[in-house]
Write an enzyme that holds these catalytic residues in place. Structure first.
Site, PDB file in Angstrom:
ATOM      1  N   ARG A   1       0.831  -1.194   0.000  1.00  0.00           N
ATOM      2  CA  ARG A   1       0.000   0.000   0.000  1.00  0.00           C
ATOM      3  C   ARG A   1       0.867   1.245   0.000  1.00  0.00           C
ATOM      4  O   ARG A   1       1.609   1.476   0.945  1.00  0.00           O
ATOM      5  CB  ARG A   1      -0.899   0.049   1.240  1.00  0.00           C
ATOM      6  CG  ARG A   1      -1.975  -1.014   1.296  1.00  0.00           C
ATOM      7  CD  ARG A   1      -2.685  -0.893   2.628  1.00  0.00           C
ATOM      8  NE  ARG A   1      -3.808  -1.790   2.730  1.00  0.00           N
ATOM      9  CZ  ARG A   1      -4.432  -2.055   3.868  1.00  0.00           C
ATOM     10  NH1 ARG A   1      -4.015  -1.498   4.965  1.00  0.00           N
ATOM     11  NH2 ARG A   1      -5.461  -2.867   3.897  1.00  0.00           N
ATOM     12  N   CYS A   2       0.750   2.040  -1.050  1.00  0.00           N
ATOM     13  CA  CYS A   2       1.383   3.360  -1.073  1.00  0.00           C
ATOM     14  C   CYS A   2       2.850   3.319  -0.667  1.00  0.00           C
ATOM     15  O   CYS A   2       3.330   4.174   0.075  1.00  0.00           O
ATOM     16  CB  CYS A   2       0.623   4.327  -0.174  1.00  0.00           C
ATOM     17  SG  CYS A   2      -1.114   4.506  -0.604  1.00  0.00           S
ATOM     18  N   GLY A   3       3.569   2.294  -1.120  1.00  0.00           N
ATOM     19  CA  GLY A   3       4.991   2.212  -0.825  1.00  0.00           C
ATOM     20  C   GLY A   3       5.316   1.654   0.535  1.00  0.00           C
ATOM     21  O   GLY A   3       6.464   1.545   0.904  1.00  0.00           O
TER      22      GLY A   3
END
Length: 274
Positions: A122-124
């Site tokens: 998720r999101c890096g």
């Protein structure tokens, strides 16, 4: 953030600097930078927030790596484990210890159970959850005034944000909007994990509380509230469709764009009243 953020922040933090000139902080370091404006160019002193790497181990199994502010790490670990669905809020935690950049947790969960959790990117950042949406069993309701009051405290308690402009703030409050706990961190998700962990370490019943945080209410933020058993999450920022859908399934209130006397209730209207 306004175009005049630094000058506005600098005026607000003069009292902090006066009181804390000789106090070091794990959150930030002083640096000199070149400020270029429409009318001038000068070197100024600013505070820059610190972000460090920490590895979390559960029963000697590496679970995740945080990039977080180097403060309140026990709270971060416990909050993360609850907010990401590894354990329930009432799960017995045998110990949490910090060794250099590693956080070691011993909890009442078998190592094979860790492998049964779904691994998500998720999101890096890496996070984990079970493929089941919990439903919040709480009768707690909140007035719109209480929500507005709670959100209004974000700037009041966000001292590191005032000094650096680089911190997120999260609050746990009661259904009257009274602040119970707050935490700041360079990462939005970590600020949520920390404040949940702090509340749990104090034995707080989160089913009677709200989570108020800075930034957008993405599905990752809502899932943290759901796993922690919190019946309402609110922010001055926006939200996204997936977050609204998750909130509806879980039975929690999602309140966004809390600004002035106005707010939008995207889910859980029955929990919000005048």
């Amino acid at each position: 953030m306004s175009e005049n953020w630094y000058s506005e922040r600098n005026r607000k933090t003069q009292v902090f600097r006066k009181d804390e000139e000789d106090v070091s902080s794990p959150f930030y370091v002083p640096l000199k930078c070149l400020e270029i404006t429409e009318n001038s160019k000068q070197h100024i002193n600013v505070d820059v927030i610190v972000e460090e790497r920490f590895d979390l181990f559960v029963n000697n199994v590496h679970v995740t790596t945080f990039f977080a502010s180097p403060y309140e790490l026990e709270e971060l670990a416990l909050g993360f484990l609850v907010c990401e669905g590894f354990i329930e809020p009432d799960t017995k935690v045998d110990s949490i210890r910090i060794e250099d950049i590693s956080i070691f947790c011993e909890i009442d969960i078998n190592s094979p159970e860790l492998e049964e959790l779904t691994h998500l990117e998720r999101c890096g950042t890496t996070s984990y959850r079970k493929d089941v949406v919990k439903h919040i069993n709480s009768n707690t309701k909140f007035t719109s005034d209480a929500i507005i009051r709670a959100v209004g405290q974000l700037k009041e308690v966000g001292r590191i944000w005032h000094r650096t402009g680089g911190a997120h703030t999260s609050i746990i409050c009661n259904n009257q909007g009274k602040l119970l706990f707050f935490c700041e961190d360079v990462g939005r998700a970590c600020s949520v994990d920390k404040v949940v962990g702090k509340a749990l370490l104090k034995g707080t019943d989160l089913s009677e509380c709200a989570l108020v945080t800075t930034g957008r209410l993405a599905s990752t933020m809502v899932s943290k509230a759901v796993n922690a058993g919190i019946p309402l999450i609110a922010s001055k920022g926006a939200t996204v469709l997936e977050a609204v859908e998750l909130a509806e399934k879980a039975g929690i209130a999602l309140v966004a764009f809390v600004r002035g006397r106005n707010l939008y209730v995207y889910a859980g209207e029955e929990r919000v009243h005048d």
